[in-house]
Write a protein that holds these residues in place. Structure first.
Motif, PDB file in Angstrom:
ATOM      1  N   PHE A  71     -22.321  -2.764  -7.009  1.00  0.00           N
ATOM      2  CA  PHE A  71     -22.269  -1.877  -5.853  1.00  0.00           C
ATOM      3  C   PHE A  71     -20.942  -2.032  -5.115  1.00  0.00           C
ATOM      4  O   PHE A  71     -20.333  -1.056  -4.689  1.00  0.00           O
ATOM      5  CB  PHE A  71     -23.435  -2.157  -4.908  1.00  0.00           C
ATOM      6  N   LYS A  72     -20.504  -3.254  -4.969  1.00  0.00           N
ATOM      7  CA  LYS A  72     -19.243  -3.520  -4.272  1.00  0.00           C
ATOM      8  C   LYS A  72     -18.089  -2.801  -4.961  1.00  0.00           C
ATOM      9  O   LYS A  72     -17.224  -2.202  -4.307  1.00  0.00           O
ATOM     10  CB  LYS A  72     -18.988  -5.028  -4.241  1.00  0.00           C
ATOM     11  N   ALA A  73     -18.063  -2.830  -6.291  1.00  0.00           N
ATOM     12  CA  ALA A  73     -16.996  -2.177  -7.052  1.00  0.00           C
ATOM     13  C   ALA A  73     -17.057  -0.661  -6.877  1.00  0.00           C
ATOM     14  O   ALA A  73     -16.023  -0.003  -6.699  1.00  0.00           O
ATOM     15  CB  ALA A  73     -17.117  -2.548  -8.531  1.00  0.00           C
ATOM     16  N   GLN A  74     -18.259  -0.098  -6.923  1.00  0.00           N
ATOM     17  CA  GLN A  74     -18.411   1.348  -6.731  1.00  0.00           C
ATOM     18  C   GLN A  74     -17.992   1.764  -5.326  1.00  0.00           C
ATOM     19  O   GLN A  74     -17.353   2.804  -5.136  1.00  0.00           O
ATOM     20  CB  GLN A  74     -19.865   1.766  -6.968  1.00  0.00           C
ATOM     21  N   LEU A  75     -18.349   0.966  -4.349  1.00  0.00           N
ATOM     22  CA  LEU A  75     -18.004   1.262  -2.961  1.00  0.00           C
ATOM     23  C   LEU A  75     -16.494   1.278  -2.774  1.00  0.00           C
ATOM     24  O   LEU A  75     -15.939   2.190  -2.147  1.00  0.00           O
ATOM     25  CB  LEU A  75     -18.645   0.221  -2.041  1.00  0.00           C
ATOM     26  N   LYS A  76     -15.827   0.287  -3.315  1.00  0.00           N
ATOM     27  CA  LYS A  76     -14.367   0.234  -3.212  1.00  0.00           C
ATOM     28  C   LYS A  76     -13.720   1.434  -3.897  1.00  0.00           C
ATOM     29  O   LYS A  76     -12.724   1.976  -3.410  1.00  0.00           O
ATOM     30  CB  LYS A  76     -13.844  -1.064  -3.837  1.00  0.00           C
ATOM     31  N   GLU A  77     -14.291   1.847  -5.016  1.00  0.00           N
ATOM     32  CA  GLU A  77     -13.761   2.997  -5.744  1.00  0.00           C
ATOM     33  C   GLU A  77     -13.848   4.260  -4.893  1.00  0.00           C
ATOM     34  O   GLU A  77     -12.901   5.053  -4.832  1.00  0.00           O
ATOM     35  CB  GLU A  77     -14.546   3.180  -7.047  1.00  0.00           C
ATOM     36  N   VAL A  78     -14.974   4.445  -4.212  1.00  0.00           N
ATOM     37  CA  VAL A  78     -15.163   5.619  -3.348  1.00  0.00           C
ATOM     38  C   VAL A  78     -14.190   5.592  -2.182  1.00  0.00           C
ATOM     39  O   VAL A  78     -13.515   6.588  -1.889  1.00  0.00           O
ATOM     40  CB  VAL A  78     -16.612   5.674  -2.817  1.00  0.00           C
ATOM     41  N   LEU A  79     -14.078   4.463  -1.509  1.00  0.00           N
ATOM     42  CA  LEU A  79     -13.251   4.374  -0.304  1.00  0.00           C
ATOM     43  C   LEU A  79     -11.757   4.420  -0.601  1.00  0.00           C
ATOM     44  O   LEU A  79     -10.946   4.647   0.307  1.00  0.00           O
ATOM     45  CB  LEU A  79     -13.603   3.099   0.469  1.00  0.00           C
ATOM     46  N   ALA A  80     -11.391   4.225  -1.869  1.00  0.00           N
ATOM     47  CA  ALA A  80      -9.977   4.293  -2.248  1.00  0.00           C
ATOM     48  C   ALA A  80      -9.533   5.723  -2.560  1.00  0.00           C
ATOM     49  O   ALA A  80      -8.339   5.992  -2.733  1.00  0.00           O
ATOM     50  CB  ALA A  80      -9.722   3.404  -3.467  1.00  0.00           C
ATOM     51  N   LYS A  81     -10.467   6.653  -2.603  1.00  0.00           N
ATOM     52  CA  LYS A  81     -10.137   8.035  -2.945  1.00  0.00           C
ATOM     53  C   LYS A  81      -9.335   8.713  -1.838  1.00  0.00           C
ATOM     54  O   LYS A  81      -9.471   8.394  -0.661  1.00  0.00           O
ATOM     55  CB  LYS A  81     -11.417   8.836  -3.206  1.00  0.00           C
ATOM     56  N   ASP A  82      -8.513   9.675  -2.235  1.00  0.00           N
ATOM     57  CA  ASP A  82      -7.689  10.425  -1.290  1.00  0.00           C
ATOM     58  C   ASP A  82      -8.471  11.637  -0.787  1.00  0.00           C
ATOM     59  O   ASP A  82      -8.155  12.784  -1.096  1.00  0.00           O
ATOM     60  CB  ASP A  82      -6.390  10.867  -1.971  1.00  0.00           C
TER      61      ASP A  82
END
Length: 213
Positions: A71-82
């Motif tokens: 979940f942590k990895a998915q969350l970081k992926e979402v929040l890194a989006k432009d």
């Protein structure tokens, strides 16, 4: 899509063992599940489980780590989006609901384990990782407050509780919701969760974050 199992270095055998363990622990509890049963249903020998994970306690610890870090990895992926802050909220909520809906067993295991003190150190380690994930969400919302997108008067600590609480209230009462919504018999819970429930929670969270007293 981020493949955390691959990133974590988990092979197919290990993943199958974790999946079987999760199902059995949720159905029979930690103490009611033997390593022999896990090995049999995962179609591996006991020595392989010992080699990969060690003890049954370590197997539980690995399962909790796998789920939390995924979940942590998915969350970081979402929040890194432009994309905009509000779009990130929508995606964050969608990820949370999708994960909890697909991985309901882990919450059942956690609920049971949290009521005992037998494996308290494992649960405490999990809570530390959970707090790390909360800090990511908190930092994101703080950033949104600084640029004026989110209200300053937000109880950030209750955001996740609002999301998960709404989901579990629906799930454990879905037969009631079928009646009041007048579902077509062919409408599945999965369809309702993905479409109507997720959208409702997205709207709710964005309203909480942008509402000014």
């Amino acid at each position: 899509m981020f493949n955390f199992a691959s990133h974590m270095g988990i092979n197919e055998k290990q993943l199958k063992i974790l999946q079987v363990t999760e199902r059995l622990f949720s159905e029979h509890g930690f103490d009611g599940t033997s390593v022999r049963t896990i090995a049999k249903q995962a179609q591996v020998n006991i020595a392989m489980i010992s080699y990969y994970f060690g003890s049954k306690e370590k197997l539980l610890e690995s399962l909790l780590y796998y789920r939390s870090q995924g979940f942590k990895a998915q969350l970081k992926e979402v929040l890194a989006k432009d994309i905009s802050y509000l779009q990130k909220i929508d995606e964050m909520v969608a990820v949370m609901i999708e994960r909890v809906h697909k991985n309901r067993r882990i919450y059942k295991i956690l609920h049971f384990e949290s009521t005992t003190n037998t494996r308290r150190s494992i649960i405490n380690d999990h809570l530390i990782r959970k707090k790390e994930t909360y800090k990511i969400i908190e930092s994101f919302i703080n950033d949104g407050q600084k640029v004026g997108v989110f209200s300053k008067d937000v109880n950030i600590k209750l955001i996740s509780s609002t999301i998960l609480g709404t989901y579990f209230n629906f799930y454990y009462n879905h037969n009631y919701f079928k009646i009041i919504h007048g579902w077509d018999p062919d409408t599945s819970i999965d369809h309702f969760v993905k479409n109507e429930l997720t959208q409702h929670i997205q709207i709710t969270i964005k309203a909480l974050l942008t509402y000014e007293n």
